[in-house]
Every structure is written in structure tokens, then in C-alpha cells.
Design a protein around this motif. Structure first.
Motif, PDB file in Angstrom:
ATOM      1  N   LEU A   1       0.811  -1.209   0.000  1.00 49.39           N
ATOM      2  CA  LEU A   1       0.000   0.000   0.000  1.00 49.39           C
ATOM      3  C   LEU A   1       0.851   1.268   0.000  1.00 49.39           C
ATOM      4  CD1 LEU A   1      -2.726  -1.126   2.534  1.00 49.39           C
ATOM      5  CD2 LEU A   1      -3.187  -0.352   0.194  1.00 49.39           C
ATOM      6  N   ALA A   2       2.045   1.192   0.559  1.00 50.77           N
ATOM      7  CA  ALA A   2       2.924   2.355   0.627  1.00 50.77           C
ATOM      8  C   ALA A   2       3.647   2.626  -0.683  1.00 50.77           C
ATOM      9  CB  ALA A   2       3.949   2.173   1.748  1.00 50.77           C
ATOM     10  N   CYS A   3       3.548   1.727  -1.650  1.00 45.65           N
ATOM     11  CA  CYS A   3       4.228   1.907  -2.929  1.00 45.65           C
ATOM     12  C   CYS A   3       3.495   2.972  -3.748  1.00 45.65           C
ATOM     13  CB  CYS A   3       4.268   0.588  -3.695  1.00 45.65           C
ATOM     14  SG  CYS A   3       5.010   0.729  -5.339  1.00 45.65           S
ATOM     15  N   PRO A   4       4.161   4.016  -4.194  1.00 44.64           N
ATOM     16  CA  PRO A   4       3.485   5.094  -4.919  1.00 44.64           C
ATOM     17  C   PRO A   4       2.932   4.670  -6.269  1.00 44.64           C
ATOM     18  CG  PRO A   4       5.867   5.414  -4.952  1.00 44.64           C
ATOM     19  CD  PRO A   4       5.598   4.306  -3.981  1.00 44.64           C
ATOM     20  N   ALA A   5       3.400   3.562  -6.813  1.00 42.09           N
ATOM     21  CA  ALA A   5       2.894   3.087  -8.100  1.00 42.09           C
ATOM     22  C   ALA A   5       1.585   2.320  -7.963  1.00 42.09           C
ATOM     23  CB  ALA A   5       3.937   2.188  -8.771  1.00 42.09           C
TER      24      ALA A   5
ATOM     25  N   PRO B   1       7.373 -10.343   4.068  1.00 44.49           N
ATOM     26  CA  PRO B   1       7.436  -9.311   5.120  1.00 44.49           C
ATOM     27  C   PRO B   1       8.604  -8.351   4.972  1.00 44.49           C
ATOM     28  CG  PRO B   1       8.242 -11.399   5.970  1.00 44.49           C
ATOM     29  CD  PRO B   1       7.669 -11.686   4.606  1.00 44.49           C
ATOM     30  N   CYS B   2       9.544  -8.641   4.063  1.00 43.37           N
ATOM     31  CA  CYS B   2      10.665  -7.734   3.826  1.00 43.37           C
ATOM     32  C   CYS B   2      10.349  -6.680   2.771  1.00 43.37           C
ATOM     33  CB  CYS B   2      11.890  -8.520   3.347  1.00 43.37           C
ATOM     34  SG  CYS B   2      12.457  -9.805   4.449  1.00 43.37           S
ATOM     35  N   VAL B   3       9.195  -6.777   2.124  1.00 40.39           N
ATOM     36  CA  VAL B   3       8.907  -5.907   0.980  1.00 40.39           C
ATOM     37  C   VAL B   3       9.001  -4.436   1.368  1.00 40.39           C
ATOM     38  CG1 VAL B   3       6.399  -5.900   1.354  1.00 40.39           C
ATOM     39  CG2 VAL B   3       7.316  -5.486  -0.940  1.00 40.39           C
ATOM     40  N   ARG B   4       9.615  -3.658   0.488  1.00 42.75           N
ATOM     41  CA  ARG B   4       9.723  -2.216   0.671  1.00 42.75           C
ATOM     42  C   ARG B   4       9.113  -1.535  -0.553  1.00 42.75           C
ATOM     43  NH1 ARG B   4      10.559  -4.010   4.873  1.00 42.75           N
ATOM     44  NH2 ARG B   4      12.269  -3.609   6.322  1.00 42.75           N
ATOM     45  N   PRO B   5       8.497  -0.372  -0.367  1.00 38.57           N
ATOM     46  CA  PRO B   5       7.838   0.298  -1.488  1.00 38.57           C
ATOM     47  C   PRO B   5       8.744   0.528  -2.694  1.00 38.57           C
ATOM     48  CG  PRO B   5       7.198   1.326   0.580  1.00 38.57           C
ATOM     49  CD  PRO B   5       8.280   0.349   0.913  1.00 38.57           C
ATOM     50  N   ASP B   6      10.022   0.875  -2.455  1.00 38.71           N
ATOM     51  CA  ASP B   6      10.898   1.158  -3.585  1.00 38.71           C
ATOM     52  C   ASP B   6      11.211  -0.097  -4.389  1.00 38.71           C
ATOM     53  OD1 ASP B   6      12.419   0.134  -1.469  1.00 38.71           O
ATOM     54  OD2 ASP B   6      14.187   1.310  -1.962  1.00 38.71           O
ATOM     55  N   GLU B   7      11.368  -1.251  -3.705  1.00 37.16           N
ATOM     56  CA  GLU B   7      11.628  -2.489  -4.441  1.00 37.16           C
ATOM     57  C   GLU B   7      10.404  -2.915  -5.245  1.00 37.16           C
ATOM     58  OE1 GLU B   7      13.362  -5.933  -2.894  1.00 37.16           O
ATOM     59  OE2 GLU B   7      15.335  -5.006  -2.657  1.00 37.16           O
ATOM     60  N   LEU B   8       9.224  -2.768  -4.652  1.00 34.78           N
ATOM     61  CA  LEU B   8       8.012  -3.111  -5.393  1.00 34.78           C
ATOM     62  C   LEU B   8       7.849  -2.182  -6.591  1.00 34.78           C
ATOM     63  CD1 LEU B   8       5.450  -4.736  -5.765  1.00 34.78           C
ATOM     64  CD2 LEU B   8       4.333  -3.270  -4.065  1.00 34.78           C
TER      65      LEU B   8
ATOM     66  N   VAL C   1       6.454 -14.890  -6.480  1.00 31.46           N
ATOM     67  CA  VAL C   1       5.864 -14.008  -5.465  1.00 31.46           C
ATOM     68  C   VAL C   1       4.965 -12.956  -6.098  1.00 31.46           C
ATOM     69  CG1 VAL C   1       7.746 -14.373  -3.840  1.00 31.46           C
ATOM     70  CG2 VAL C   1       7.845 -12.426  -5.393  1.00 31.46           C
ATOM     71  N   LEU C   2       5.173 -12.649  -7.388  1.00 28.10           N
ATOM     72  CA  LEU C   2       4.363 -11.639  -8.066  1.00 28.10           C
ATOM     73  C   LEU C   2       4.149 -12.040  -9.513  1.00 28.10           C
ATOM     74  CD1 LEU C   2       4.564  -7.805  -7.759  1.00 28.10           C
ATOM     75  CD2 LEU C   2       4.677  -8.817 -10.034  1.00 28.10           C
TER      76      LEU C   2
ATOM     77  N   GLY D   1      12.922  -8.257 -11.946  1.00 28.45           N
ATOM     78  CA  GLY D   1      13.266  -8.023 -10.543  1.00 28.45           C
ATOM     79  C   GLY D   1      14.221  -9.028  -9.943  1.00 28.45           C
ATOM     80  N   LEU D   2      15.117  -9.570 -10.747  1.00 27.69           N
ATOM     81  CA  LEU D   2      15.994 -10.627 -10.234  1.00 27.69           C
ATOM     82  C   LEU D   2      16.931 -10.138  -9.136  1.00 27.69           C
ATOM     83  CD1 LEU D   2      16.853 -12.464 -13.581  1.00 27.69           C
ATOM     84  CD2 LEU D   2      15.201 -13.119 -11.818  1.00 27.69           C
ATOM     85  N   GLY D   3      17.194  -8.849  -9.080  1.00 26.22           N
ATOM     86  CA  GLY D   3      18.085  -8.316  -8.045  1.00 26.22           C
ATOM     87  C   GLY D   3      17.377  -7.802  -6.807  1.00 26.22           C
ATOM     88  N   LEU D   4      16.065  -7.992  -6.730  1.00 30.55           N
ATOM     89  CA  LEU D   4      15.279  -7.434  -5.621  1.00 30.55           C
ATOM     90  C   LEU D   4      15.158  -8.463  -4.497  1.00 30.55           C
ATOM     91  CD1 LEU D   4      12.548  -5.663  -7.774  1.00 30.55           C
ATOM     92  CD2 LEU D   4      14.672  -4.709  -6.848  1.00 30.55           C
TER      93      LEU D   4
END
Length: 219
Positions: free
Chosen positions: A47-51, A113-120, A148-149, A179-182
Motif C-alpha cells: 500500500l505504501a508503494c506510490p505506483a 514481510p521484507c517488501v519495501r515500497p521502492d523495491e516493489l 511471489v508476483l 526483478g531478479l536483483g530485488l
């Protein structure tokens, strides 16, 4: 900040019940609230991801649904609780289609649970040109065998194959991995070893707090 296509609509299944995250084994006996903490951190990160324009969460537990709604998610009740992941996703995609509107669509599992808005945002930005060519895009799990996505231009173009060997199943459908480096986004949690890896990467606040409270009892 990484630019990504605006207006992404996400569907996230949040499974509950006695079978939720059963592969965590003895960890669940010590920390029974862990699956919900992981799910809430995953949804809040999305939800915090601006995209991301909206997150539709498929959930059968009323109390958990209320807590997810409080974060800002749209909660979709499961039509057949306990019937499995793919039927739950079908419910979510149907609800998403009923709302109308445009923008690309993605399924994101609620055990990251590690997801961050910038990585998403980075993953969605990388997926956008793949979708423009009429293909699905996937983000593989850390092991490279799961997913995962999964993203597509619309709900109707999304063909989930989640389950054992989903990476191969999606690839056979023509999906392209992005996203192989995420590393944070790709670290889903199903086992104690994966939980330890997630903790090393840094998990969300609810998972962190719950495990910190449980640690004295686990010592």
C-alpha cells in the motif's frame, strides 16, 4: 525513487486457518500470530508503494479482514473458505474486474514481510514494458522455483499458476521474469530457514515486534 507505471491494482491473498504457514512448524507453536503479522506487513508495504493505486485483499477471517481494511486495503471475502490459493485469487480478480477502471494488475503473495515500497516500484517499472508486449511478468522467489508476483495488463490477461513449480509453469505460459536483483521482495517466508533469511534482510514492524516479544519465551 524508481519511476513505475501509475495506477497498478494489486490482488493479495491472505490465507488463514489452522493450515496457514504450517511449514513453519514449531515456530508457530511459539509465535501463533506470526502468519498474520507477516501478512499485515506485506500488505502495508504494498500500500505504501506510490505506483500502487489499490490493493484488494482476499481473506476469510472477519477480524483479520478488519485489520487489513484499517490499513487501506479493499477486503474481498473468499467465496469458498479453505478451497485453496487459486480459487481465492479468482475471487480477488473477479472483484477487481467488477470495479472497472484501467491500469495494470498484479498478484502479490502476502508472505513477503521484507517488501519495501521502492523495491516493489522497481519490479512494477521493470514489468511495464513486458506487459506492453502482451506478456505476463513474474517476480520469482529467492530460490527461483516459485513466484511471489505475477503481472499483466488486465485481470483478464492474468493466468495464475501458483503452487509447486509455479516459476516453470508461468514461464511455459510465456511470462518473463523481472526483478531478479530485488532480494527483499523475492524473500517469501514458508519455512524456519526462510524466516531467518527474512530477519537478516529486515522484516516489517509487526513481524519484528511479535518476534521480539516472543524471543524471551523461546530462549
Amino acid at each position: 525513487m524508481v519511476d513505475a507505471a501509475p495506477g497498478w491494482r494489486l490482488v493479495m491473498p491472505v490465507k488463514g486457518g489452522l493450515g496457514a504457514k504450517s511449514r513453519l512448524g514449531a515456530v508457530l507453536q511459539r509465535v501463533p500470530g506470526l502468519p498474520e503479522a507477516i501478512a499485515l506487513d506485506s500488505v502495508e508495504g504494498a500500500l505504501a508503494c506510490p505506483a500502487v493505486a489499490s490493493v484488494h485483499v482476499v481473506c476469510s477471517d472477519v477480524g483479520r479482514g478488519e485489520r487489513l481494511a484499517a490499513l487501506g486495503a479493499v477486503v474481498v471475502p473468499e467465496s469458498g473458505p479453505g478451497s485453496g490459493l487459486l480459487p481465492a485469487l479468482a475471487d480477488g480478480l473477479a472483484a477487481l474486474g467488477a470495479t472497472g477502471g484501467g491500469g495494470p494488475v498484479a498478484v502479490l503473495l502476502a508472505d513477503v514481510p521484507c517488501v519495501r515500497p521502492d523495491e516493489l516500484a522497481a519490479a512494477l517499472a521493470e514489468a511495464a514494458p513486458v506487459l506492453a508486449r502482451g506478456r505476463q511478468a513474474t517476480v520469482l522467489d529467492a530460490e527461483g522455483t516459485g513466484t511471489v508476483l505475477l503481472a499483466a495488463r488486465s485481470a483478464g490477461e492474468l493466468h495464475p499458476r501458483f503452487g509447486p513449480g509455479s516459476a516453470l509453469a508461468h514461464r511455459r505460459d510465456g511470462a518473463r521474469a523481472v526483478g531478479l536483483g530485488l532480494t527483499r521482495l523475492r524473500r517469501d517466508v514458508d519455512t524456519p530457514a526462510e524466516l531467518e533469511q527474512a530477519l537478516a534482510l529486515g522484516v516489517g514492524p509487526r513481524t519484528t515486534a511479535l518476534l521480539a516479544r516472543a524471543r524471551p519465551a523461546c530462549a
